[in-house]
Design an enzyme around this catalytic site. Sequence first.
Site, PDB file in Angstrom:
ATOM      1  N   GLU A  26       0.614  -0.939   0.136  1.00 54.04           N
ATOM      2  CA  GLU A  26      -0.100  -0.310  -0.055  1.00 54.04           C
ATOM      3  C   GLU A  26       0.840   1.235  -0.155  1.00 54.04           C
ATOM      4  OE1 GLU A  26      -2.385  -1.160   2.934  1.00 54.04           O
ATOM      5  OE2 GLU A  26      -0.910  -0.463   4.584  1.00 54.04           O
ATOM      6  N   CYS A  44       3.276   8.450   1.124  1.00 52.27           N
ATOM      7  CA  CYS A  44       4.002   7.567   2.286  1.00 52.27           C
ATOM      8  C   CYS A  44       4.378   6.202   1.579  1.00 52.27           C
ATOM      9  CB  CYS A  44       3.091   7.270   3.133  1.00 52.27           C
ATOM     10  SG  CYS A  44       3.891   5.489   4.365  1.00 52.27           S
ATOM     11  N   CYS A 102       7.002  -7.339   6.887  1.00 48.29           N
ATOM     12  CA  CYS A 102       7.971  -6.710   7.240  1.00 48.29           C
ATOM     13  C   CYS A 102       8.760  -8.151   8.257  1.00 48.29           C
ATOM     14  CB  CYS A 102       7.605  -5.236   8.415  1.00 48.29           C
ATOM     15  SG  CYS A 102       9.490  -4.601   9.199  1.00 48.29           S
ATOM     16  N   CYS A 160       7.994  -5.586  15.594  1.00 52.90           N
ATOM     17  CA  CYS A 160       7.378  -5.199  16.360  1.00 52.90           C
ATOM     18  C   CYS A 160       5.742  -5.087  17.007  1.00 52.90           C
ATOM     19  CB  CYS A 160       7.578  -3.200  15.994  1.00 52.90           C
ATOM     20  SG  CYS A 160       9.024  -3.259  14.797  1.00 52.90           S
ATOM     21  N   CYS A 175       3.490  -2.935  15.376  1.00 50.30           N
ATOM     22  CA  CYS A 175       2.653  -2.727  14.041  1.00 50.30           C
ATOM     23  C   CYS A 175       2.289  -3.760  13.504  1.00 50.30           C
ATOM     24  CB  CYS A 175       4.067  -2.828  13.577  1.00 50.30           C
ATOM     25  SG  CYS A 175       4.344  -2.335  11.684  1.00 50.30           S
ATOM     26  N   GLY A 221       7.137  -2.977   5.629  1.00 45.69           N
ATOM     27  CA  GLY A 221       8.360  -2.564   5.510  1.00 45.69           C
ATOM     28  C   GLY A 221       9.610  -2.157   5.917  1.00 45.69           C
ATOM     29  N   GLU A 222      10.820  -2.348   6.319  1.00 44.27           N
ATOM     30  CA  GLU A 222      11.641  -1.814   6.514  1.00 44.27           C
ATOM     31  C   GLU A 222      13.046  -1.144   5.841  1.00 44.27           C
ATOM     32  OE1 GLU A 222      13.542  -0.571   9.899  1.00 44.27           O
ATOM     33  OE2 GLU A 222      14.726   0.278   8.502  1.00 44.27           O
ATOM     34  N   SER A 264      12.592   5.947   7.200  1.00 46.39           N
ATOM     35  CA  SER A 264      12.189   5.827   8.594  1.00 46.39           C
ATOM     36  C   SER A 264      12.960   4.726   9.025  1.00 46.39           C
ATOM     37  CB  SER A 264      10.537   5.931   8.787  1.00 46.39           C
ATOM     38  OG  SER A 264      10.356   5.908  10.453  1.00 46.39           O
ATOM     39  N   SER A 314      12.463   5.038  14.907  1.00 46.31           N
ATOM     40  CA  SER A 314      11.337   5.022  15.348  1.00 46.31           C
ATOM     41  C   SER A 314      11.824   4.369  16.668  1.00 46.31           C
ATOM     42  CB  SER A 314      11.167   3.668  14.999  1.00 46.31           C
ATOM     43  OG  SER A 314      10.192   4.078  13.530  1.00 46.31           O
ATOM     44  N   LEU A 315      12.136   5.258  17.510  1.00 49.60           N
ATOM     45  CA  LEU A 315      12.548   4.792  18.783  1.00 49.60           C
ATOM     46  C   LEU A 315      11.703   4.262  20.017  1.00 49.60           C
ATOM     47  CD1 LEU A 315      15.236   5.508  20.555  1.00 49.60           C
ATOM     48  CD2 LEU A 315      14.158   7.608  21.480  1.00 49.60           C
ATOM     49  N   HIS A 316      10.711   5.214  20.220  1.00 47.63           N
ATOM     50  CA  HIS A 316       9.424   4.468  21.166  1.00 47.63           C
ATOM     51  C   HIS A 316       9.187   4.042  22.285  1.00 47.63           C
ATOM     52  CE1 HIS A 316       7.401   4.673  17.036  1.00 47.63           C
ATOM     53  NE2 HIS A 316       8.583   3.270  16.613  1.00 47.63           N
ATOM     54  N   ASN A 319      -2.365   3.507  16.592  1.00 43.41           N
ATOM     55  CA  ASN A 319      -3.505   3.216  15.381  1.00 43.41           C
ATOM     56  C   ASN A 319      -3.799   2.090  15.916  1.00 43.41           C
ATOM     57  OD1 ASN A 319      -5.643   3.842  13.783  1.00 43.41           O
ATOM     58  ND2 ASN A 319      -4.375   5.066  12.495  1.00 43.41           N
ATOM     59  N   CYS A 349      -0.421   2.158   8.781  1.00 44.40           N
ATOM     60  CA  CYS A 349       0.547   0.912   8.555  1.00 44.40           C
ATOM     61  C   CYS A 349      -0.172  -0.535   8.545  1.00 44.40           C
ATOM     62  CB  CYS A 349       2.180   0.916   9.421  1.00 44.40           C
ATOM     63  SG  CYS A 349       3.160   0.209   8.916  1.00 44.40           S
TER      64      CYS A 349
HETATM   65  N1  SAH Z   1       9.856  -0.066   9.181  1.00 43.37           N
HETATM   66  C1  SAH Z   1      10.327   1.291   9.590  1.00 43.37           C
HETATM   67  C2  SAH Z   1       8.969   2.665   8.456  1.00 43.37           C
HETATM   68  C3  SAH Z   1       7.407   2.093   8.459  1.00 43.37           C
HETATM   69  S1  SAH Z   1       6.437   2.131  10.115  1.00 43.37           S
HETATM   70  C4  SAH Z   1      10.147   1.792  10.601  1.00 43.37           C
HETATM   71  O1  SAH Z   1       9.482   1.513  11.738  1.00 43.37           O
HETATM   72  O2  SAH Z   1      10.469   2.665  11.551  1.00 43.37           O
HETATM   73  C5  SAH Z   1       6.592   3.578  10.212  1.00 43.37           C
HETATM   74  C6  SAH Z   1       6.001   4.436  11.266  1.00 43.37           C
HETATM   75  O3  SAH Z   1       4.975   3.744  11.645  1.00 43.37           O
HETATM   76  C7  SAH Z   1       7.420   3.730  12.617  1.00 43.37           C
HETATM   77  O4  SAH Z   1       7.317   4.668  12.973  1.00 43.37           O
HETATM   78  C8  SAH Z   1       6.282   2.683  13.357  1.00 43.37           C
HETATM   79  O5  SAH Z   1       6.952   2.642  14.029  1.00 43.37           O
HETATM   80  C9  SAH Z   1       4.787   2.927  13.174  1.00 43.37           C
HETATM   81  N2  SAH Z   1       4.321   2.408  13.575  1.00 43.37           N
HETATM   82  C10 SAH Z   1       4.049   1.051  13.187  1.00 43.37           C
HETATM   83  N3  SAH Z   1       2.666   0.960  13.735  1.00 43.37           N
HETATM   84  C11 SAH Z   1       1.941   1.134  13.986  1.00 43.37           C
HETATM   85  C12 SAH Z   1       0.617   1.332  15.234  1.00 43.37           C
HETATM   86  N4  SAH Z   1      -0.126   0.591  14.701  1.00 43.37           N
HETATM   87  N5  SAH Z   1       0.198   3.124  15.649  1.00 43.37           N
HETATM   88  C13 SAH Z   1       0.780   4.046  15.194  1.00 43.37           C
HETATM   89  N6  SAH Z   1       2.200   4.271  14.129  1.00 43.37           N
HETATM   90  C14 SAH Z   1       2.271   2.918  13.378  1.00 43.37           C
HETATM   91 FE1  SF4 Z   2       8.495  -2.986  10.742  1.00 44.38          FE
HETATM   92 FE2  SF4 Z   2       8.482  -0.495  10.876  1.00 44.38          FE
HETATM   93 FE3  SF4 Z   2       6.474  -2.150  11.208  1.00 44.38          FE
HETATM   94 FE4  SF4 Z   2       8.446  -2.626  12.746  1.00 44.38          FE
HETATM   95  S1  SF4 Z   2       7.004  -0.817  12.548  1.00 44.38           S
HETATM   96  S2  SF4 Z   2       6.690  -4.490  11.875  1.00 44.38           S
HETATM   97  S3  SF4 Z   2      10.287  -2.486  11.528  1.00 44.38           S
HETATM   98  S4  SF4 Z   2       7.294  -2.132   9.925  1.00 44.38           S
END
Ligand code: SAH
Ligand code: SF4
Length: 425
Positions: free
Chosen positions: A134, A147, A154, A158, A161, A226-227, A258, A280-282, A357, A400
């Site tokens: 997408e 985006c 991926c 995480c 995600c 994806g990463e 990212s 993506s620190l979190h 989300n 995502c």
């Molecule tokens: N893989 C890369 C880029 C894709 S994800 C990464 O992880 O950075 C893009 C962003 O969306 C990242 O910061 C990820 O942590 C965040 N993300 C993923 N799932 C999410 C969700 N359900 N709600 C909010 N942010 C989310």
């Molecule tokens: Fe992959 Fe980014 Fe989702 Fe983590 S947040 S599973 S690295 S797409």
Amino acid sequence: MTEPQTTSASATTSPTATAGLVEKTPLERYQPPAKPSLVGLSRAQLTEALASIGVPAVRRKMRVQQTWHWVYVRGARQFDAMTSISRELRAALDRHFTLARPEIVAEQVSADGTRKWLLRLPGEHSLDRPHEIECVYIPEADRGTLCLSSQVGCTLACSFCHTGTQRLVRNLTPGEIVGQIMVARDCLDDWLGAARLDASPAASGASQEGKGGQRLISNIVMMGMGEPLYNFEAVRDALLIAADGDGIAISKRRITLSTSGVVPNISRAGAEIGCMLAVSLHAVSDELRNDLVPLNRKYPIKELLDACRNYPGLSNARRITFEYVMLKGVNDSLTDAKALVKLLKGIPAKINLIPFNPWPGTKYECSDWERIEKFSEIIFNAGYASPVRTPRGRDILAACGQLKSASEKLSARERLALRAMAMTD
Ligand code: SAH
Ligand code: SF4
């Protein structure tokens, strides 16, 4: 050597569909394109492609420049449209190549103008089922952000995600990454020479972004599925095409990659792409980050932040964005906010707070709005810009991985309805 001669100048019908006219091939009858697409080739590869069909060396540079312009500035979908190129060469191009983009399965338009495309790509081997990815367009007052996805699924899983829960994973090719930009520009009528641009008074003269033009897509973020740093070469090649000043021409300062923290490729991204970086620190402790972003076990926070400090081109004007997803009761205490500020000390940084989300089956909840505001205030008072990323396109599940999963659950009839809905919007 002369350019190839031919008697037929018939154009291939590109399998690509446009916004209002989506003709989906049933999955079981899906055939990957037989001829390669020129979309996504580097200039060097395009030169080779032209050489392979007999374009003489002395004319190759000019022909590459012309083709590049037609593909990336004008968005040509058929070789016949390339009127500055000889009829013979157009026909030869048509016999050997296409200008195909990924096939659109569904397009959804949110009430806030966000658009989301579900795109179909061939499987890894010719007999594999096709994949779906997408791509999302987010219009704002001063910019339009696209985006892009870098992989199908991926590998990183995480825990918050949804993309990480998808079974199939494969890297996208540069053509499939650039192809997402092409599809979006097709659907938004965002090419030079398009009726929308021609009608706009601001479109006179050069209509390239940054040269006074009014392109809808002004920014790119690699934040879809994806990463990107696990598909480094393809992402690099695609982003260099997107940034090429004679083509799509989106400045590297308007392209953000990212990453969840693939440390060895962070400096490469700075050196070889030169785009902006988002991390993506979190979480502020390794213990929690190991749980949220399992890649942290391989590249813990200290190593990640060291790589950020050394990011080529880093300055106050080119700050790193740190993304922080707000998870209720998990990482959203005010102590976490203070620790976050301390952790990032000395790094030119922006902090993006992202409301979580939710997706079906997740164990997490989004933090309360009040908590997000307090968290943001602590960061702001410490001198950081701390915009809370407003959820966009919630009515079309524009997070995502979510359109894909929604569509996978739909019956053929429901998918059709979804498409019809998108068409009438
Ligand atoms: N893989 C890369 C880029 C894709 S994800 C990464 O992880 O950075 C893009 C962003 O969306 C990242 O910061 C990820 O942590 C965040 N993300 C993923 N799932 C999410 C969700 N359900 N709600 C909010 N942010 C989310
Ligand atoms: Fe992959 Fe980014 Fe989702 Fe983590 S947040 S599973 S690295 S797409």
